[in-house]
Design a protein around this motif. Structure first.
Motif, mmCIF file in Angstrom:
data_model
loop_
_atom_site.group_PDB
_atom_site.id
_atom_site.type_symbol
_atom_site.label_atom_id
_atom_site.label_comp_id
_atom_site.label_asym_id
_atom_site.label_seq_id
_atom_site.Cartn_x
_atom_site.Cartn_y
_atom_site.Cartn_z
ATOM 1 N N VAL A 1 9.759 28.005 -8.565
ATOM 2 C CA VAL A 1 8.156 27.577 -8.693
ATOM 3 C C VAL A 1 8.347 26.359 -9.427
ATOM 4 C CG1 VAL A 1 6.133 28.097 -9.696
ATOM 5 C CG2 VAL A 1 7.352 29.775 -8.639
ATOM 6 N N LEU B 1 9.397 19.349 -2.720
ATOM 7 C CA LEU B 1 8.671 18.844 -1.622
ATOM 8 C C LEU B 1 8.124 17.247 -1.720
ATOM 9 C CD1 LEU B 1 5.876 22.057 -2.370
ATOM 10 C CD2 LEU B 1 7.230 21.371 -0.284
ATOM 11 N N ARG C 1 11.767 25.843 7.182
ATOM 12 C CA ARG C 1 12.012 26.469 8.687
ATOM 13 C C ARG C 1 13.424 27.175 8.428
ATOM 14 N NH1 ARG C 1 8.363 22.897 10.387
ATOM 15 N NH2 ARG C 1 6.837 23.476 12.004
ATOM 16 N N PHE D 1 14.143 27.518 -2.959
ATOM 17 C CA PHE D 1 13.009 27.927 -2.323
ATOM 18 C C PHE D 1 13.014 29.479 -2.074
ATOM 19 C CE2 PHE D 1 11.221 28.620 2.186
ATOM 20 C CZ PHE D 1 9.987 29.153 1.703
ATOM 21 N N GLY E 1 13.549 32.329 -4.722
ATOM 22 C CA GLY E 1 12.277 32.609 -5.459
ATOM 23 C C GLY E 1 11.564 33.807 -4.831
ATOM 24 N N ILE E 2 11.433 33.803 -3.537
ATOM 25 C CA ILE E 2 10.989 34.741 -2.589
ATOM 26 C C ILE E 2 11.431 35.937 -2.746
ATOM 27 C CG2 ILE E 2 10.226 35.535 -0.250
ATOM 28 C CD1 ILE E 2 9.927 32.562 0.480
ATOM 29 N N SER F 1 11.035 37.427 -6.321
ATOM 30 C CA SER F 1 9.735 37.950 -6.527
ATOM 31 C C SER F 1 9.736 39.395 -5.906
ATOM 32 C CB SER F 1 8.812 37.131 -5.709
ATOM 33 O OG SER F 1 8.549 35.815 -6.688
ATOM 34 N N GLU G 1 2.615 18.533 2.204
ATOM 35 C CA GLU G 1 3.795 19.030 0.954
ATOM 36 C C GLU G 1 3.411 18.397 -0.328
ATOM 37 O OE1 GLU G 1 7.624 18.377 2.653
ATOM 38 O OE2 GLU G 1 7.459 19.926 4.133
ATOM 39 N N PRO H 1 5.616 32.282 -5.150
ATOM 40 C CA PRO H 1 6.415 32.180 -3.763
ATOM 41 C C PRO H 1 5.793 32.722 -2.819
ATOM 42 C CG PRO H 1 7.942 32.866 -5.903
ATOM 43 C CD PRO H 1 6.431 33.168 -6.304
ATOM 44 N N PHE H 2 4.866 34.158 -2.902
ATOM 45 C CA PHE H 2 4.433 34.431 -1.614
ATOM 46 C C PHE H 2 3.232 33.771 -1.314
ATOM 47 C CE2 PHE H 2 6.053 38.385 -3.691
ATOM 48 C CZ PHE H 2 6.999 38.734 -2.843
ATOM 49 N N ARG I 1 3.332 30.454 -1.481
ATOM 50 C CA ARG I 1 3.860 29.117 -0.637
ATOM 51 C C ARG I 1 4.517 29.660 0.605
ATOM 52 N NH1 ARG I 1 8.940 26.032 -3.094
ATOM 53 N NH2 ARG I 1 9.361 24.612 -1.431
ATOM 54 N N LEU I 2 4.645 31.074 0.863
ATOM 55 C CA LEU I 2 5.114 31.558 2.057
ATOM 56 C C LEU I 2 3.884 31.630 3.281
ATOM 57 C CD1 LEU I 2 7.558 32.514 3.789
ATOM 58 C CD2 LEU I 2 7.084 34.663 2.638
ATOM 59 N N TRP J 1 1.163 30.014 2.810
ATOM 60 C CA TRP J 1 0.941 28.568 3.162
ATOM 61 C C TRP J 1 1.621 28.097 4.234
ATOM 62 C CZ3 TRP J 1 4.310 24.384 2.019
ATOM 63 C CH2 TRP J 1 3.771 23.117 2.165
ATOM 64 N N LEU J 2 2.896 28.376 4.256
ATOM 65 C CA LEU J 2 3.915 27.804 5.348
ATOM 66 C C LEU J 2 3.596 28.448 6.751
ATOM 67 C CD1 LEU J 2 7.410 28.127 3.611
ATOM 68 C CD2 LEU J 2 6.334 25.948 4.335
ATOM 69 N N TRP K 1 2.611 26.375 10.075
ATOM 70 C CA TRP K 1 3.144 26.676 11.214
ATOM 71 C C TRP K 1 2.187 27.071 12.208
ATOM 72 C CZ3 TRP K 1 7.939 29.342 8.652
ATOM 73 C CH2 TRP K 1 8.681 28.483 7.980
ATOM 74 N N GLN L 1 0.350 24.198 13.518
ATOM 75 C CA GLN L 1 1.493 23.300 14.381
ATOM 76 C C GLN L 1 1.616 24.087 15.830
ATOM 77 O OE1 GLN L 1 4.410 22.714 11.590
ATOM 78 N NE2 GLN L 1 3.314 20.579 10.771
ATOM 79 N N PHE M 1 8.624 29.915 14.484
ATOM 80 C CA PHE M 1 8.864 30.089 12.972
ATOM 81 C C PHE M 1 7.813 30.803 12.554
ATOM 82 C CE2 PHE M 1 11.526 26.469 14.197
ATOM 83 C CZ PHE M 1 12.788 26.760 13.385
#
Lengths: 271, 104
Positions: A54, A61, A69, A202, A205-206, A209, B18, B62-63, B65-66, B68-69, B73, B76, B81
């Motif tokens: 984190v 970034l 991806r 990155f 971290g997932i 968690s 970002e 972290p979740f 962030r996932l 958010w990604l 996507w 986009q 993905f």
């Protein structure tokens, strides 16, 4: 004791953020050696991984070195393997598993450490508008020394198989697996080492968690000690990401090799 | 060098997104650090309460962030993905539930 724990967590998180290792593989054995039980040490190690991940996010970034991806695609077989591995934990003896992990770490260290020069070089045809991850592709470009370096994840079949195996092994052994994932991304899939390390920081971290969620449900996290680890790892993760930004890719690769040899040593001593 | 075959399709807005997420993440890290200091210096029932908030915040980030990604996507229209991300979330949920059930 607690300030020392914070300092150790900061150091392992910083090393983890530089090389994309996570850091728990270094922190947990240190905690066990100093008298913490493995059951208490495991969640503390995972907390340091998540906090380091984190904390490194902002820098990675901003420097555009993380490719989400590639991270998500490679994490899918790794997490599936880890779930399977966790369910089948105990089928391989700890001694054999530890030696296999140490051998993997040494192989990865030699693979990256003995390689000279850069695989991916700046392309003058690309501009800074091309920097970042590219839509619809496991590819992208990152800035290096004023130029723009394109890259593409190659040998996807081998790479994703390597990720699944790393997940399986880490699930069985109960380790994070960052020390396998970064070399797989870098040496098999030919992703530049800085991108590989940032991307793994990155993804671990997932994974950590998710594992911590289970431990929280089971009441296995010592919150008061955990806060110290989180505090140290938040500082360490930022410092590690900043240091990685200043180091050249060959230097990151060599440092990663040294860390991997350290991991192999720790594993053998622990085994 | 394989430059002729590169087909860069970087999103011009991706860098801003970002950077924005990075700034948000940095603020969250700063707040979490302040809360951690608060937990370390406080006494009584406040100490474990702040500790739970700190640990919980770190686990959740972290979740976020996932998700958010996935939102980016989706915006986009990068369907392959998006599905990879959804599959990853499903594997994580299945893994967490399986591990929690196995532990009981």
């Amino acid at each position: 004791m607690l300030p020392l724990l914070g300092l150790v967590a900061a150091t392992t998180a910083a090393l983890g953020a530089i090389g994309g290792l996570g850091g728990a593989i270094l922190l947990v054995p240190l905690l066990v050696v100093t008298g913490t039980s493995p059951v208490e040490a495991a969640p503390l190690g995972l907390l340091s991984v998540v906090a380091g991940s984190v904390a490194a996010a902002d820098r990675h970034l901003r420097e555009r070195t993380v490719n989400h991806r590639i991270g998500v695609v490679s994490e899918l077989p790794a997490t599936s393997g880890a779930v399977l591995g966790a369910l089948f934990a105990g089928v391989i003896s700890d001694g054999v598993l530890t030696r296999v992990l140490a051998l993997v770490a040494v192989t990865a260290a030699l693979g990256g450490g003995l390689r000279r020069g850069l695989r991916n070089r700046a392309d003058p045809a690309l501009s800074h508008r091309d920097v970042g991850e590219w839509i619809g592709q496991a590819a992208g470009a990152y800035p290096l020394n004023g130029g723009v370096v394109p890259y593409r994840a190659q040998r996807l079949g081998w790479g994703l198989t390597g990720m699944a195996v790393s997940g399986l092994v880490s699930g069985i052994a109960g380790v994070g697996g960052g020390f396998i994932k970064t070399p797989v991304l870098s040496e098999i899939m030919r992703v530049p080492v800085k991108v590989a390390a940032s991307t793994t920081t990155f993804t671990v971290g997932i994974t950590a968690s998710a594992a911590l969620t289970v431990m929280a449900v089971r009441g296995q996290i010592d919150v008061e000690t955990g806060v110290v680890v989180v505090f140290g790892a938040l500082i360490g993760g930022r410092v590690g990401a900043a240091l990685q930004g200043r180091l050249s890719p060959p230097m990151v690769r060599r440092l990663l090799s040294v860390l991997l040899l350290g991991v192999a040593f720790v594993l053998l001593v622990r085994g | 060098m394989e430059s002729p075959s590169w087909n860069p399709t970087a999103d011009p807005h991706q860098a801003d997104r970002e950077r924005r997420f990075g700034r948000w993440s940095q603020r969250m890290v700063f707040v979490t650090m302040l809360l951690a200091v608060g937990a370390l210096v406080s006494q009584g029932s406040l100490r474990p309460a702040l500790g739970v908030v700190v640990v919980g915040a770190v686990i959740v980030m972290p979740f976020i962030r996932l998700v958010w990604l996935l939102a980016i996507w989706l915006h986009q229209r990068d369907r392959a993905f998006v599905w990879s991300g959804i599959a990853l979330l499903i594997v994580i949920v299945v893994g967490v539930v399986a591990a929690a059930l196995r532990g009981r």
